[in-house]
Design an enzyme around this catalytic site. Structure first.
Site, PDB file in Angstrom:
ATOM      1  N   GLU A 162     -10.818 -62.348 -59.871  1.00  0.00           N
ATOM      2  CA  GLU A 162     -11.487 -63.629 -60.108  1.00  0.00           C
ATOM      3  C   GLU A 162     -12.815 -63.708 -59.353  1.00  0.00           C
ATOM      4  O   GLU A 162     -12.832 -64.003 -58.166  1.00  0.00           O
ATOM      5  CB  GLU A 162     -10.585 -64.770 -59.627  1.00  0.00           C
ATOM      6  N   HIS A 184      -9.396 -66.891 -64.841  1.00  0.00           N
ATOM      7  CA  HIS A 184      -8.165 -66.366 -64.239  1.00  0.00           C
ATOM      8  C   HIS A 184      -7.458 -65.359 -65.152  1.00  0.00           C
ATOM      9  O   HIS A 184      -6.241 -65.439 -65.334  1.00  0.00           O
ATOM     10  CB  HIS A 184      -7.246 -67.529 -63.861  1.00  0.00           C
TER      11      HIS A 184
HETATM   12  C1  FUC Z   1      -4.861 -66.868 -57.206  1.00  0.00           C
HETATM   13  C2  FUC Z   1      -4.221 -66.900 -55.865  1.00  0.00           C
HETATM   14  C3  FUC Z   1      -3.222 -67.891 -55.659  1.00  0.00           C
HETATM   15  C4  FUC Z   1      -2.451 -68.391 -56.825  1.00  0.00           C
HETATM   16  C5  FUC Z   1      -3.138 -68.265 -58.153  1.00  0.00           C
HETATM   17  C6  FUC Z   1      -2.278 -68.288 -59.354  1.00  0.00           C
HETATM   18  O1  FUC Z   1      -6.121 -67.437 -57.228  1.00  0.00           O
HETATM   19  O2  FUC Z   1      -5.116 -66.863 -54.806  1.00  0.00           O
HETATM   20  O3  FUC Z   1      -2.387 -67.595 -54.554  1.00  0.00           O
HETATM   21  O4  FUC Z   1      -1.160 -67.993 -56.820  1.00  0.00           O
HETATM   22  O5  FUC Z   1      -4.091 -67.327 -58.247  1.00  0.00           O
END
Ligand code: FUC
Length: 345
Positions: free
Chosen positions: A309, A179
């Site tokens: 992602e 992320h």
């Molecule tokens: C992403 C989004 C989500 C969420 C997250 C922090 O994967 O799809 O809505 O807010 O990140």
């Protein structure tokens, strides 16, 4: 010559909070934490040789331990994205997962990879986080041995490799991602100014009002969501906001292994993201709280960076056309994400 340094951070925790920095010695380096197997910085030069961290990061290391909202740089698993009702069927059996967003499961639940403390070993050009995760830890079925490695491979390419081995007699799910949020400006308060993005995709996954995949794909050709042609990110963001959205938060069905290219108009920084899976969630950090302090001490603000992602398309567990994220008893799978960094003259 790659050097690896290890630092114990000054935070009161049962397990020492450790930061590892893997420096190539040419302006490129990255740092990770043993909580969340988080990538906290990725440093690269610009065309004048000035180096900066191109990731959004918490200013206070404690926030990496407690955060359940932004997931800055965190490893995500067992399953990235949302699972409707936090449940799935396997061989006619109903399997319930931990629910952490209403009835649904987001990013592996509150005890997902992002919240766990990992064992760490040093590699020649990187580090590897390992952990055996059992149902008592994260609420998913089956004991899963996980390793997440971050290594410099050829050129200035950071490879993130996720391996999951199901060590039990029952099936589980495995669709990990990372992320990281990118901002190629030195000054993160400049937000996404001067960013160009391309994503090779003609379709996104349709989402319901709770952002759960419906199973349908939407054709996005020639809409504000279309990044097949390299596009100015801020201009596209304005267009989707004018149509009522808060920004981008969409799973793209990618048609190439180079799933995104993000570059800066002026300073020359460029990142190419490679993946071996069919989906890319593009999130433009739409909702934020200003009490969160990032990087050099600035308040977090909306659209300060973008998360890109790579993963198997969200919803795959209920919509077989999207892919297969089931990891059967005894099975082992490895997925790779590569950040290829370069500077345009
Ligand atoms: C992403 C989004 C989500 C969420 C997250 C922090 O994967 O799809 O809505 O807010 O990140």
């Amino acid at each position: 010559m790659v050097t690896i340094t290890k630092e114990k951070l000054n935070v009161q925790t049962d397990i020492p909070l450790m930061k590892y920095t893997v420096d190539k010695g040419n302006g490129y380096s990255f740092s990770c934490l043993n909580v969340g197997a988080a990538l906290t910085s990725l440093t690269m030069p610009d065309k004048d040789g000035n180096t900066s961290n191109i990731l959004l990061s918490f200013h206070d290391s404690e926030d990496f331990i407690t955060d359940q909202t932004y997931f800055f740089g965190k490893a995500i698993g067992r399953v990235g994205g949302r699972i409707k009702n936090g449940a799935f069927q396997y061989n006619n059996e109903h399997i319930q997962l931990p629910q952490n967003e209403g009835n649904n499961t987001l990013h592996g639940g509150n005890n997902g990879f992002h919240s766990l403390w990992w064992d760490v070993s040093e590699l020649e050009n990187g580090i590897v986080f390992t952990k055996k995760i059992d149902p008592g830890t994260d609420g998913f079925p089956a004991e899963l041995a996980v390793s997440i490695s971050y290594t410099w491979i050829s050129g200035n390419q950071l490879q993130i490799e996720f391996t999951g081995e199901n060590q039990s007699e029952m099936a589980t799910l495995f669709n990990p991602t990372t992320h990281s949020y990118f901002n190629l400006n030195d000054d993160k308060t400049a937000g996404l100014k001067n960013h160009l993005l391309s994503i090779p995709a003609r379709e996104t996954v349709e989402l319901d009002k709770n952002q759960i995949p419906t199973g349908k794909l939407l054709n996005i050709s020639d809409t504000a969501y279309d990044f097949n042609e390299e596009s100015n990110l801020l201009e596209k963001l304005e267009s989707v906001k004018q149509s009522g959205a808060s920004g981008f938060d969409d799973p793209y069905k990618v048609t190439d292994s180079e799933v995104a290219v993000l570059r800066h108009l002026d300073n020359g920084r460029r990142i190419r993201i490679h993946s071996d899976r069919n989906g890319l969630v593009f999130y433009s950090l739409n909702a934020t709280e200003s009490k969160i302090i990032v990087n050099d001490g600035h308040a977090l603000s909306p659209h300060m960076a973008v998360a890109l992602e790579p993963q198997t398309l969200p919803g795959a567990v209920h919509h077989p056309d999207f892919g297969n994220i089931v990891l059967d008893a005894g099975d082992k799978k490895t997925y790779r994400i590569v950040y290829e960094l370069s500077v345009d003259a």
